[in-house]
Scaffold this motif. Structure first.
Motif, PDB file in Angstrom:
ATOM      1  N   LEU A  82     154.942  51.428  -9.475  1.00 16.27           N
ATOM      2  CA  LEU A  82     156.237  51.559 -10.137  1.00 16.27           C
ATOM      3  C   LEU A  82     156.591  50.278 -10.870  1.00 16.27           C
ATOM      4  O   LEU A  82     156.465  49.179 -10.316  1.00 16.27           O
ATOM      5  CB  LEU A  82     157.317  51.884  -9.098  1.00 16.27           C
ATOM      6  N   ASP A  83     157.056  50.413 -12.101  1.00 12.44           N
ATOM      7  CA  ASP A  83     157.604  49.293 -12.870  1.00 12.44           C
ATOM      8  C   ASP A  83     159.038  49.072 -12.411  1.00 12.44           C
ATOM      9  O   ASP A  83     159.900  49.955 -12.550  1.00 12.44           O
ATOM     10  CB  ASP A  83     157.564  49.642 -14.366  1.00 12.44           C
ATOM     11  N   LEU A  84     159.320  47.911 -11.841  1.00 11.25           N
ATOM     12  CA  LEU A  84     160.634  47.647 -11.258  1.00 11.25           C
ATOM     13  C   LEU A  84     161.722  47.445 -12.306  1.00 11.25           C
ATOM     14  O   LEU A  84     162.902  47.346 -11.954  1.00 11.25           O
ATOM     15  CB  LEU A  84     160.558  46.441 -10.324  1.00 11.25           C
ATOM     16  N   ARG A  85     161.372  47.438 -13.588  1.00  8.42           N
ATOM     17  CA  ARG A  85     162.405  47.398 -14.626  1.00  8.42           C
ATOM     18  C   ARG A  85     163.226  48.686 -14.646  1.00  8.42           C
ATOM     19  O   ARG A  85     164.289  48.740 -15.256  1.00  8.42           O
ATOM     20  CB  ARG A  85     161.771  47.163 -15.995  1.00  8.42           C
ATOM     21  N   ALA A  86     162.725  49.726 -13.961  1.00  9.32           N
ATOM     22  CA  ALA A  86     163.465  50.993 -13.892  1.00  9.32           C
ATOM     23  C   ALA A  86     164.605  50.948 -12.882  1.00  9.32           C
ATOM     24  O   ALA A  86     165.452  51.845 -12.860  1.00  9.32           O
ATOM     25  CB  ALA A  86     162.500  52.123 -13.523  1.00  9.32           C
ATOM     26  N   VAL A  87     164.643  49.909 -12.039  1.00 11.58           N
ATOM     27  CA  VAL A  87     165.676  49.811 -11.012  1.00 11.58           C
ATOM     28  C   VAL A  87     167.004  49.406 -11.652  1.00 11.58           C
ATOM     29  O   VAL A  87     167.061  48.431 -12.410  1.00 11.58           O
ATOM     30  CB  VAL A  87     165.276  48.783  -9.930  1.00 11.58           C
ATOM     31  N   ARG A 143     154.329  38.732 -21.489  1.00 17.14           N
ATOM     32  CA  ARG A 143     155.645  38.983 -20.914  1.00 17.14           C
ATOM     33  C   ARG A 143     155.494  39.250 -19.422  1.00 17.14           C
ATOM     34  O   ARG A 143     154.703  40.091 -19.013  1.00 17.14           O
ATOM     35  CB  ARG A 143     156.304  40.181 -21.596  1.00 17.14           C
ATOM     36  N   THR A 144     156.261  38.534 -18.608  1.00 17.34           N
ATOM     37  CA  THR A 144     156.194  38.683 -17.156  1.00 17.34           C
ATOM     38  C   THR A 144     157.228  39.694 -16.683  1.00 17.34           C
ATOM     39  O   THR A 144     158.415  39.566 -16.987  1.00 17.34           O
ATOM     40  CB  THR A 144     156.441  37.339 -16.458  1.00 17.34           C
ATOM     41  N   THR A 145     156.767  40.703 -15.956  1.00 13.96           N
ATOM     42  CA  THR A 145     157.648  41.677 -15.332  1.00 13.96           C
ATOM     43  C   THR A 145     157.202  41.865 -13.881  1.00 13.96           C
ATOM     44  O   THR A 145     156.236  41.237 -13.439  1.00 13.96           O
ATOM     45  CB  THR A 145     157.609  43.023 -16.071  1.00 13.96           C
ATOM     46  N   GLN A 146     157.900  42.740 -13.156  1.00 14.72           N
ATOM     47  CA  GLN A 146     157.602  42.941 -11.747  1.00 14.72           C
ATOM     48  C   GLN A 146     157.225  44.405 -11.491  1.00 14.72           C
ATOM     49  O   GLN A 146     157.803  45.320 -12.101  1.00 14.72           O
ATOM     50  CB  GLN A 146     158.797  42.553 -10.864  1.00 14.72           C
TER      51      GLN A 146
END
Length: 542
Positions: free
Chosen positions: A531-536, A447-450
């Motif tokens: 930081l996992d940018l999915r938290a934005v 799974r690709t995340t930023q």
């Protein structure tokens, strides 16, 4: 990308025209002029054209492109009568060897810098940081043939380049700068590769360092070239590029017999290409005679066979030609991209920025405002950097490459912070403080995340700085969070914290652990966060 320095006087002498004309046309063969100084220009070339990584290679290409000298360069190779033996024990260590004798060399400071720069650029582009290919250039008149490529005991001593005392090969890996840089390539072998002459004098310890005895100077007139590695094709490519570059300066190339085989040959490779296929690909109708003329501008040998085909002779230094389409690209370059008609695409659509890239742009603005400099680390790395050096357990969620091309690039990154620490290691000679950040894709469980990571190194870097920077970034990104005690072993106990948002851990910050600093050979404290940018808020749902 390789950045090559082009001294104007040397470039003009080899090309036969003024440097203003050369620099004006260079971008049309696929380069970019980075900067122009009073006496030289720095030019960037793509890694698929290692033959252009020297003044000699650039001048050869530009003589053709500017119609000063077109067609296939012909290189005469005479047998030198010199032999090289190869120790069978090298089969599992570093088995491949290429060599040549280069005579009647005339060196000045500019030409020495050019050939040494070519050597280092080839180490990067072809040699994968010397692991795949390493090149040695020696003053032939200081040693006695025949030469021997042997598997040597690690205790063997000699004086390495730039040193005044003997060191054992094990000591070289610890005390010599090049030994420390490249020890990882050979340190696990029971025996080390070594090149010696017939009087047992050491020429080189590939891929680490040459011997001081064979140092090349402006007085050198004859050269022994040795190229060792793990891939025979890459080794021969490096030999061909070095030899043909030296031949452009008037040097004579002689072959060496390696286990009964003469090398190098420097002969062109022949292909028959289709006129129709070429025209369809580049979108311009050209007859066979015109295609042949354009290819000769690019320093190929070319001759129409009939109206539908052209026989092409590919120079031995053009390692990038793997398919007919590579030749068609050179036809387009010689034709001139500035001559292609500009057309509006028949497909019209209105685009908008993806939310992920909108967030990334916002992140870049915030970190730049905090005084951090952005870098773009490779997506590929290895588990030693990602986990071992960070004192973290290896993850089963990492995506591994089935056929990696080197030990340095075996997995897709799952974190960005380790790659920032690698860059700080590279930047050790630079002044402090250094503040770096990077944002981009990571992959876990397919799974690709930023993610975003930032690191600061200086004498007073500490938890307070890491916390302050983290708080500022989270505030600007409108992330509501709390901090909990962290157990991340990459950071110092008591000087680290987990970032909790929405009930989940989304990041970590703190002061990097001394053991991690040692693993990356860093000498000053580092404050960092990831930081996992999915938290934005606004990040698209998966």
């Amino acid at each position: 990308m390789a950045v090559i320095g082009l001294p104007y006087k040397y470039l003009e002498r080899l090309t036969g025209t003024d440097h203003e004309t050369i620099l004006a046309r260079l971008p049309m063969i696929g380069s970019e002029v980075e900067r122009q100084e009073a006496d030289h220009a720095d030019v960037e070339f793509f890694p698929d054209r290692p033959d252009l990584f020297s003044v000699e290679g650039v001048s050869r290409a530009m003589r053709g492109f500017l119609d000063i000298e077109t067609g296939l360069p012909r290189y005469t190779v005479k047998p030198s009568g010199i032999k090289f033996t190869v120790d069978p024990n090298l089969a599992t260590i570093r088995p491949c060897l290429g060599s040549a004798i280069i005579r009647n060399v005339t060196f000045d400071e500019e030409s020495i810098l050019s050939i040494m720069g070519l050597q280092e650029a080839l180490h990067w582009a072809v040699g994968r940081g010397r692991s795949k290919v390493a090149i040695g250039i020696h003053d032939l008149d200081t040693i006695k043939p025949p030469f021997h490529y042997i598997a040597s005991p690690r205790s063997r001593k000699f004086i390495p380049l730039d040193f005044e005392r003997e060191l054992s090969m094990d000591e070289i890996l610890v005390e010599h700068p090049k030994g420390r840089d490249y020890a990882k390539i050979v340190k696990d072998f029971p025996l080390f590769p070594l090149i010696i002459d017939n009087e047992n004098n050491v020429c080189s310890f590939p891929p680490i360092i040459n011997g001081e005895r064979t140092r090349v100077t402006t007085s050198t007139r004859n050269i022994l070239l040795d190229t060792t590695g793990t891939d025979n094709k890459a080794v021969q490519v490096a030999v061909n590029i070095i030899c043909t570059a030296m031949a452009e300066t008037g040097a004579a190339i002689e072959s060496v017999e390696i286990e009964g085989v003469q090398t190098p040959l420097l002969a062109p490779m022949e292909r028959i290409i289709s006129v129709r296929e070429c025209c369809d690909l580049i979108g311009v109708e050209l007859p066979a005679t015109e295609i042949a003329n354009l290819l000769e501008k690019m320093r190929f040998g070319a001759q129409p066979v009939d109206r539908g085909t052209v026989k092409v002779q590919v120079p031995c230094y053009r390692a990038d030609i793997m398919h007919d389409w590579d030749i068609f690209e050179d036809v387009a370059i010689a034709y001139g991209y500035d001559k292609f008609a500009v057309e509006i695409s028949p497909t019209f659509a209105i685009g908008r920025a993806h939310p992920v890239y909108t967030i990334a742009a916002q992140v870049r603005g915030i970190l730049a405002g905090l005084g951090y400099l952005e870098m773009m680390p490779f997506t590929l790395t290895n588990e030693r950097v990602l986990y071992d050096a960070m004192q973290r357990e290896r993850s089963s969620r990492v995506l591994s490459l089935m056929h990696p091309i080197s030990e340095e690039h075996t997995v897709v990154r799952t974190d960005i912070l380790p790659l920032l620490l690698e860059m700080l290691q590279v930047n050790k000679p630079r002044e402090l403080p250094q503040c770096l950040f990077a944002t981009g894709d990571v992959i876990e469980d397919m799974r690709t995340t930023q993610r975003l990571a930032a690191a600061s190194i200086h004498l007073n870097a500490d938890l307070s700085e890491a916390y302050a920077c983290t708080d500022a970034v989270l505030h600007e990104l409108s992330i509501t969070y709390i901090v909990q005690e962290s157990k991340d072993p990459a950071f110092i106990d008591g000087r680290r914290g987990d970032i909790i948002a929405g009930g989940k851990k989304v990041g970590v910050f703190g002061e990097i652990h001394p053991s991690v600093l040692n693993a990356f050979d860093l000498e000053h404290p580092v404050a960092a966060f990831e930081l996992d940018l999915r938290a934005v808020p606004g990040y698209p749902a998966l």
